[in-house]
Design an enzyme around this catalytic site. Structure first.
Site, PDB file in Angstrom:
ATOM      1  N   SER A  80       0.931  -1.274  -0.147  1.00 27.40           N
ATOM      2  CA  SER A  80      -0.126   0.059   0.026  1.00 27.40           C
ATOM      3  C   SER A  80       0.804   1.372  -0.002  1.00 27.40           C
ATOM      4  O   SER A  80       0.335   2.323  -0.477  1.00 27.40           O
ATOM      5  CB  SER A  80      -0.967   0.041   1.435  1.00 27.40           C
ATOM      6  OG  SER A  80      -1.974  -0.833   1.241  1.00 27.40           O
ATOM      7  N   THR A 133      -1.784   4.811   3.025  1.00 27.77           N
ATOM      8  CA  THR A 133      -2.343   5.511   1.852  1.00 27.77           C
ATOM      9  C   THR A 133      -2.204   7.031   2.082  1.00 27.77           C
ATOM     10  O   THR A 133      -1.840   8.014   1.154  1.00 27.77           O
ATOM     11  CB  THR A 133      -3.589   5.124   1.397  1.00 27.77           C
ATOM     12  OG1 THR A 133      -3.507   3.623   0.778  1.00 27.77           O
ATOM     13  CG2 THR A 133      -4.014   5.894   0.006  1.00 27.77           C
ATOM     14  N   HIS A 269      -8.133  -8.922   3.066  1.00 28.07           N
ATOM     15  CA  HIS A 269      -7.204  -9.620   3.916  1.00 28.07           C
ATOM     16  C   HIS A 269      -7.572 -10.773   4.594  1.00 28.07           C
ATOM     17  O   HIS A 269      -7.031 -11.632   4.647  1.00 28.07           O
ATOM     18  CB  HIS A 269      -6.413  -8.584   5.020  1.00 28.07           C
ATOM     19  CG  HIS A 269      -4.935  -7.756   4.057  1.00 28.07           C
ATOM     20  ND1 HIS A 269      -4.101  -8.637   3.436  1.00 28.07           N
ATOM     21  CD2 HIS A 269      -4.843  -6.645   4.039  1.00 28.07           C
ATOM     22  CE1 HIS A 269      -3.203  -7.606   2.907  1.00 28.07           C
ATOM     23  NE2 HIS A 269      -3.615  -6.600   3.004  1.00 28.07           N
ATOM     24  N   ASP A 308      -5.704   1.265  -4.938  1.00 31.80           N
ATOM     25  CA  ASP A 308      -4.087   1.232  -4.983  1.00 31.80           C
ATOM     26  C   ASP A 308      -3.611  -0.267  -5.639  1.00 31.80           C
ATOM     27  O   ASP A 308      -2.589  -0.416  -6.004  1.00 31.80           O
ATOM     28  CB  ASP A 308      -3.472   1.456  -3.457  1.00 31.80           C
ATOM     29  CG  ASP A 308      -4.321   0.655  -2.488  1.00 31.80           C
ATOM     30  OD1 ASP A 308      -5.269   0.174  -2.735  1.00 31.80           O
ATOM     31  OD2 ASP A 308      -3.474   0.822  -1.247  1.00 31.80           O
TER      32      ASP A 308
END
Length: 465
Positions: A80, A133, A269, A308
């Site tokens: 990320s 981010t 995740h 992303d």
């Protein structure tokens, strides 16, 4: 006469070009939101209406739509921080870097360019303000885990509005040493800190710069998942609305606002499809807030929505040429809260019976009562019960952002099987990510591109140097 016509033509052309410039820029980033996360959400919504197909999210109806590649400078599969840096600066870097190139030199971000151009700037997220981010837009550090050092960069950037869950390491350096709390440092730099929406509303009018975080006592790492939300919880749409109101007061030279839906990634995740789709819907609800602003300023506003990277390797279908996404509506809470409920059951009862565990799973996941299980699926759950409750061998499953009770992990796997959603793993993948745009300069967002092109085209649309 001919010369006068040419002069008038170029003046008109310049005026038209200026009129099309994006005075107001919204940059939405769905962390972990690959193409299937978006398409899956739309199919999930359609199934709730009793049909096969898609119910479009608002942002997928935008006139410009394409895909982008996401690899970093050092890895085919980005993390990320490298991806955030690419989306913020237009440059590739190594996995782990925040706003720095391969040689650890600071890179200028599109947010910094906006500030330099006289715009007000906001950086917001549904996770912590110092997470990868959002950090990539205002900080310059060699490693994403340097949370304290990243937080110190926040006032240095001088942006006008920050918002998120809170700060992960407000008084501890990267080398685990005690340090002065970040909060007085931020306040001394001219920022007002508001804890919760009510406090923001009370303080916003007199504040020159603002940091909006959750109420005192809330978990600073993130906002609650949309599926777990309770009344009074801070939400991403509320953050977006607050940012707009703050950035448009006083100075009217325009603004740049980045909004991250950070917990799409967390749910991916954890391979938790119901929670993923609800997080994508929540991001779309934040986009709707921006769209209402766009409708008032259509010739001066640009909205870009992207991601992303993809997380989890989500697949829509597991071999039977069908999906049962409506089954996910029976799941009442995220895997994280189910895990907590199972832990609480273990603590409250020395030897919770299988019937008690079944009752919990029926209540929280709809198993048996609403969703019939196969013999294999029930055996998976019963075997995990025997191991963790009867034999008391409890081995938590770990993903990047959660430690999960083994029985909750098994329940999550069963739910994915029922819905026919597949996963290749719990990490990131190199899949394409979507890009959608509407408004001034949205015509720049066509054709397959690399993620580094997105901030460059935003800067071009907005006229940042």
């Amino acid at each position: 006469m001919k010369r006068l016509i040419y002069v008038l033509f170029f003046v008109l052309l310049a005026g038209t070009s200026y009129a099309q410039r994006a005075k107001y820029v919204f940059y939405f980033i769905g962390d972990g939101m690959g193409v299937n996360q978006v398409n899956g959400t739309e199919m999930y919504l359609a199934e709730q209406e009793g049909r096969i197909g898609v119910k479009p999210l608002l942002f997928t109806t935008f006139p410009a739509g394409t895909v982008a590649t996401t690899f970093s400078a050092t890895n085919s599969v980005t993390d990320s921080s490298a991806a955030g840096t690419a989306l913020a600066t237009g440059a590739k870097t190594y996995n782990g870097a925040i706003g720095m190139d391969d040689d650890k030199n600071a890179l200028q971000t599109v947010a910094e360019k906006a500030k330099q151009a006289g715009r007000k700037v906001g950086v917001t997220t549904s996770v912590s303000v110092d997470h990868a981010t959002p950090a990539a837009f205002y900080a310059h550090q060699p490693n994403r885990s340097m949370y304290y050092e990243i937080a110190l960069d926040l006032p240095k950037a001088g942006f006008d509005f920050y918002a998120g869950g809170g700060f992960l390491k407000p008084a501890t350096t990267a080398d685990k040493k005690d340090a002065p709390s970040i909060f007085p440092i931020i306040e001394e730099a001219g920022y007002t800190i508001a804890r919760g929406l009510d406090e923001y509303k009370a303080k916003a009018a007199d504040a020159g710069k603002m940091v909006l975080i959750q109420k005192e006592g809330a978990v600073p790492s993130c906002l609650p998942y949309a599926i777990d939300r309770k009344e009074g919880d801070l939400t991403l749409p509320e953050i977006t609305e607050s940012a707009i109101s703050f950035l448009t007061k006083g100075n009217n030279k325009g603004f740049f606002l980045m909004v991250e839906g950070g917990k799409i990634d967390w749910a991916c995740h954890g391979n938790d499809p119901a929670t993923v789709f609800e997080e994508v819907i929540d991001l779309d609800n934040a986009v709707k807030v921006a769209y209402e602003f766009y409708k008032k300023h259509p010739k001066e506003t640009l909205i870009v929505v992207t991601a992303d990277h993809e997380t989890g390797g989500m697949s829509l279908g597991t071999g039977r040429y069908e999906l049962r996404l409506k089954a996910l509506t029976n799941q009442e809470q995220s895997q994280d809260l189910l895990s907590k409920a199972i832990t609480d059951l273990r603590k409250d009862s020395d030897k919770a019976s299988w019937e008690e565990v079944k009752a919990l799973l029926a209540d929280k996941m709809g198993f048996w009562e609403e969703l019939p299980l196969t013999w294999e699926q029930e055996k998976m759950l019963r075997d995990e019960y025997e191991t963790s409750f009867v034999k008391n061998k409890v081995v938590f499953e770990e993903s990047l952002y959660a430690k999960t009770e083994p029985l909750a992990a098994a329940a999550r796997k069963v739910m994915s099987q029922i819905a026919m959603v597949g996963w290749t793993g719990s990490g990131h993948t190199a899949g394409y990510v979507p890009v959608f745009a509407i408004g001034a300069g949205s015509d720049l967002f066509v054709g397959k591109m690399d993620n580094t092109e997105i901030p460059k085209r935003i800067a071009k649309a907005a006229g940042y140097k």
